[in-house]
Design a protein around this motif. Structure first.
Motif, mmCIF file in Angstrom:
data_model
loop_
_atom_site.group_PDB
_atom_site.id
_atom_site.type_symbol
_atom_site.label_atom_id
_atom_site.label_comp_id
_atom_site.label_asym_id
_atom_site.label_seq_id
_atom_site.Cartn_x
_atom_site.Cartn_y
_atom_site.Cartn_z
ATOM 1 N N LEU A 248 0.814 -1.201 -0.061
ATOM 2 C CA LEU A 248 -0.120 0.161 -0.011
ATOM 3 C C LEU A 248 0.851 1.220 0.025
ATOM 4 O O LEU A 248 0.341 2.311 -0.470
ATOM 5 C CB LEU A 248 -0.885 -0.030 1.258
ATOM 6 C CG LEU A 248 -1.780 -1.198 1.295
ATOM 7 C CD1 LEU A 248 -2.799 -1.035 2.503
ATOM 8 C CD2 LEU A 248 -2.859 -1.099 0.000
ATOM 9 N N GLU A 249 2.005 1.140 0.311
ATOM 10 C CA GLU A 249 2.968 2.146 0.432
ATOM 11 C C GLU A 249 4.002 2.237 -0.754
ATOM 12 O O GLU A 249 4.830 3.166 -0.909
ATOM 13 C CB GLU A 249 3.883 2.175 1.486
ATOM 14 C CG GLU A 249 3.355 1.900 2.704
ATOM 15 C CD GLU A 249 4.202 1.387 3.750
ATOM 16 O OE1 GLU A 249 5.521 0.884 3.743
ATOM 17 O OE2 GLU A 249 3.987 1.420 4.930
ATOM 18 N N VAL A 250 3.536 1.771 -1.915
ATOM 19 C CA VAL A 250 4.344 1.613 -3.072
ATOM 20 C C VAL A 250 4.600 2.756 -3.858
ATOM 21 O O VAL A 250 5.650 2.864 -4.505
ATOM 22 C CB VAL A 250 3.842 0.187 -4.136
ATOM 23 C CG1 VAL A 250 2.552 0.611 -4.900
ATOM 24 C CG2 VAL A 250 4.857 -0.298 -4.959
ATOM 25 N N LEU B 45 2.083 -6.455 -9.993
ATOM 26 C CA LEU B 45 1.517 -6.989 -9.151
ATOM 27 C C LEU B 45 1.060 -8.236 -8.918
ATOM 28 O O LEU B 45 0.559 -8.705 -10.045
ATOM 29 C CB LEU B 45 0.343 -5.842 -8.767
ATOM 30 C CG LEU B 45 0.858 -4.245 -8.489
ATOM 31 C CD1 LEU B 45 -0.337 -3.375 -8.366
ATOM 32 C CD2 LEU B 45 1.897 -4.313 -7.095
ATOM 33 N N THR B 46 0.758 -9.110 -8.077
ATOM 34 C CA THR B 46 0.061 -10.116 -7.958
ATOM 35 C C THR B 46 -1.436 -9.691 -8.172
ATOM 36 O O THR B 46 -1.666 -8.331 -7.595
ATOM 37 C CB THR B 46 0.087 -10.908 -6.586
ATOM 38 O OG1 THR B 46 -0.195 -10.262 -5.390
ATOM 39 C CG2 THR B 46 1.530 -11.384 -6.216
ATOM 40 N N PRO B 47 -2.258 -10.562 -8.541
ATOM 41 C CA PRO B 47 -3.573 -10.309 -8.851
ATOM 42 C C PRO B 47 -4.162 -9.610 -7.542
ATOM 43 O O PRO B 47 -5.193 -8.562 -7.549
ATOM 44 C CB PRO B 47 -4.216 -11.438 -9.175
ATOM 45 C CG PRO B 47 -3.052 -12.232 -9.863
ATOM 46 C CD PRO B 47 -2.015 -11.896 -9.130
ATOM 47 N N LEU C 242 -5.095 -2.250 -4.733
ATOM 48 C CA LEU C 242 -4.320 -0.952 -5.238
ATOM 49 C C LEU C 242 -5.283 -0.516 -6.437
ATOM 50 O O LEU C 242 -4.784 0.612 -6.965
ATOM 51 C CB LEU C 242 -3.043 -1.178 -5.702
ATOM 52 C CG LEU C 242 -1.989 -1.230 -4.728
ATOM 53 C CD1 LEU C 242 -0.765 -1.460 -5.315
ATOM 54 C CD2 LEU C 242 -1.964 0.089 -3.738
ATOM 55 N N GLU C 243 -6.351 -1.015 -6.758
ATOM 56 C CA GLU C 243 -7.222 -0.933 -7.729
ATOM 57 C C GLU C 243 -7.544 0.722 -8.161
ATOM 58 O O GLU C 243 -7.448 1.280 -9.257
ATOM 59 C CB GLU C 243 -8.596 -1.454 -7.766
ATOM 60 C CG GLU C 243 -9.517 -1.576 -8.942
ATOM 61 C CD GLU C 243 -10.735 -2.355 -8.898
ATOM 62 O OE1 GLU C 243 -11.383 -2.596 -9.841
ATOM 63 O OE2 GLU C 243 -10.963 -3.032 -7.826
ATOM 64 N N ALA C 244 -7.789 1.490 -7.065
ATOM 65 C CA ALA C 244 -8.214 2.782 -7.094
ATOM 66 C C ALA C 244 -7.047 3.603 -7.580
ATOM 67 O O ALA C 244 -7.020 4.761 -8.082
ATOM 68 C CB ALA C 244 -8.900 3.290 -5.833
ATOM 69 N N ASP C 245 -5.748 3.213 -7.030
ATOM 70 C CA ASP C 245 -4.574 4.019 -7.286
ATOM 71 C C ASP C 245 -3.832 3.386 -8.522
ATOM 72 O O ASP C 245 -2.900 4.250 -8.907
ATOM 73 C CB ASP C 245 -3.582 3.680 -6.153
ATOM 74 C CG ASP C 245 -4.144 3.990 -4.866
ATOM 75 O OD1 ASP C 245 -4.861 5.237 -4.561
ATOM 76 O OD2 ASP C 245 -3.888 3.246 -3.831
ATOM 77 N N LEU C 246 -4.314 2.432 -9.325
ATOM 78 C CA LEU C 246 -3.678 2.112 -10.626
ATOM 79 C C LEU C 246 -3.580 3.190 -11.652
ATOM 80 O O LEU C 246 -2.272 3.280 -11.982
ATOM 81 C CB LEU C 246 -4.411 0.737 -11.289
ATOM 82 C CG LEU C 246 -4.419 -0.448 -10.289
ATOM 83 C CD1 LEU C 246 -5.088 -1.502 -10.999
ATOM 84 C CD2 LEU C 246 -2.829 -1.037 -10.201
ATOM 85 N N PRO C 247 -4.482 4.098 -12.002
ATOM 86 C CA PRO C 247 -4.102 5.182 -12.891
ATOM 87 C C PRO C 247 -3.251 6.069 -12.600
ATOM 88 O O PRO C 247 -2.222 6.413 -13.223
ATOM 89 C CB PRO C 247 -5.654 5.898 -12.860
ATOM 90 C CG PRO C 247 -6.723 4.655 -12.687
ATOM 91 C CD PRO C 247 -5.861 4.161 -11.430
ATOM 92 N N ALA C 248 -3.033 6.617 -11.064
ATOM 93 C CA ALA C 248 -1.938 7.082 -10.599
ATOM 94 C C ALA C 248 -0.533 6.602 -10.628
ATOM 95 O O ALA C 248 0.315 7.198 -11.015
ATOM 96 C CB ALA C 248 -2.390 7.696 -9.220
ATOM 97 N N HIS D 90 4.467 3.667 -17.351
ATOM 98 C CA HIS D 90 4.107 2.570 -17.772
ATOM 99 C C HIS D 90 2.792 1.826 -17.350
ATOM 100 O O HIS D 90 2.376 2.148 -16.256
ATOM 101 C CB HIS D 90 5.313 1.516 -17.374
ATOM 102 C CG HIS D 90 6.681 2.149 -17.645
ATOM 103 N ND1 HIS D 90 7.076 2.114 -19.291
ATOM 104 C CD2 HIS D 90 7.650 2.632 -16.992
ATOM 105 C CE1 HIS D 90 8.362 2.340 -19.009
ATOM 106 N NE2 HIS D 90 8.749 2.752 -17.957
ATOM 107 N N PRO D 91 2.242 0.973 -17.956
ATOM 108 C CA PRO D 91 0.825 0.117 -17.430
ATOM 109 C C PRO D 91 1.538 -0.775 -16.203
ATOM 110 O O PRO D 91 2.787 -1.130 -16.487
ATOM 111 C CB PRO D 91 0.674 -0.710 -18.466
ATOM 112 C CG PRO D 91 1.609 -0.685 -19.485
ATOM 113 C CD PRO D 91 2.608 0.403 -19.493
ATOM 114 N N VAL D 92 0.490 -0.751 -15.185
ATOM 115 C CA VAL D 92 0.719 -1.553 -14.123
ATOM 116 C C VAL D 92 0.370 -2.849 -14.619
ATOM 117 O O VAL D 92 -0.691 -3.110 -15.488
ATOM 118 C CB VAL D 92 0.003 -1.124 -12.820
ATOM 119 C CG1 VAL D 92 0.187 -1.969 -11.818
ATOM 120 C CG2 VAL D 92 0.465 0.141 -12.339
#
Length: 178
Positions: free
Chosen positions: A15-17, A35-37, A43-49, A56-58
């Motif tokens: 969560l601190e990534v 990331l693992t699934p 982190l779904e809500a943070d993926l765009p940021a 790069h795409p996560v």
């Protein structure tokens, strides 16, 4: 710029990534986040940021055959936090998860790889864990566990995760970036 693949499993430090990515970028690394699934769901809500931060795409899934790779080739890989499951799957060569598949292949490609577990003291009582750590080390992976690395906490106990130790180990393995 040299490319660092940063791979995280579903342990609370993931969560601190974003802060770790910024620190790695400050040290001169081009960071690609995998990331693992379960970690991706956390982190779904943070993926765009995170994609904007890295440029790069996560990734958490394999690409389809024939699709171009979305990332530049890795110069070094850092797997942290690495859960009990990730460490054991990796050592056994069980590659159903994208991040485990990449690091299993990295051994054969001789890509410098550093791993730092995040497991509690109850998990490490299972015989498979020490065996997996030993096997990964024998395959050339730098595993930061025990003295000078991650020391397990008691179940439910939260301590600061030693992210700087992991980034320092990456620099020691491949050299400091300009």
């Amino acid at each position: 710029m040299t490319t660092l693949y940063l791979f995280g499993s579903a342990a609370p430090p993931v969560l601190e990534v974003s802060g770790v990515i910024e620190e790695a970028q400050g040290r001169g690394w081009d960071v690609c986040l995998g990331l693992t699934p379960t970690a991706a769901r956390w982190l779904e809500a943070d993926l765009p940021a995170l994609e904007e931060l890295t440029g790069h795409p996560v990734r958490w899934e394999y690409k389809r055959p024939g699709e171009p790779d979305a990332w530049p080739p890795a110069d070094v890989i850092l797997v942290t936090p690495a859960t009990f499951n990730t460490v054991n799957e990796w050592a056994l060569g069980l590659t159903s998860k994208f991040v485990v598949g990449v690091v299993a292949e990295a051994i054969g490609k001789r890509i410098p790889t550093v791993a730092m577990p995040c497991v509690n003291a109850a998990y490490v009582q299972h015989r498979a864990f020490d065996r997996s750590v030993t096997q990964l080390r024998q395959m050339g992976v730098t595993v930061l566990y025990g003295d000078g690395g991650f020391v397990p906490n008691e179940p439910g106990e939260r301590r600061p995760y030693p992210w700087a130790l992991a980034l320092d180990a990456v620099e020691a393995v491949v050299g400091r970036r300009p």
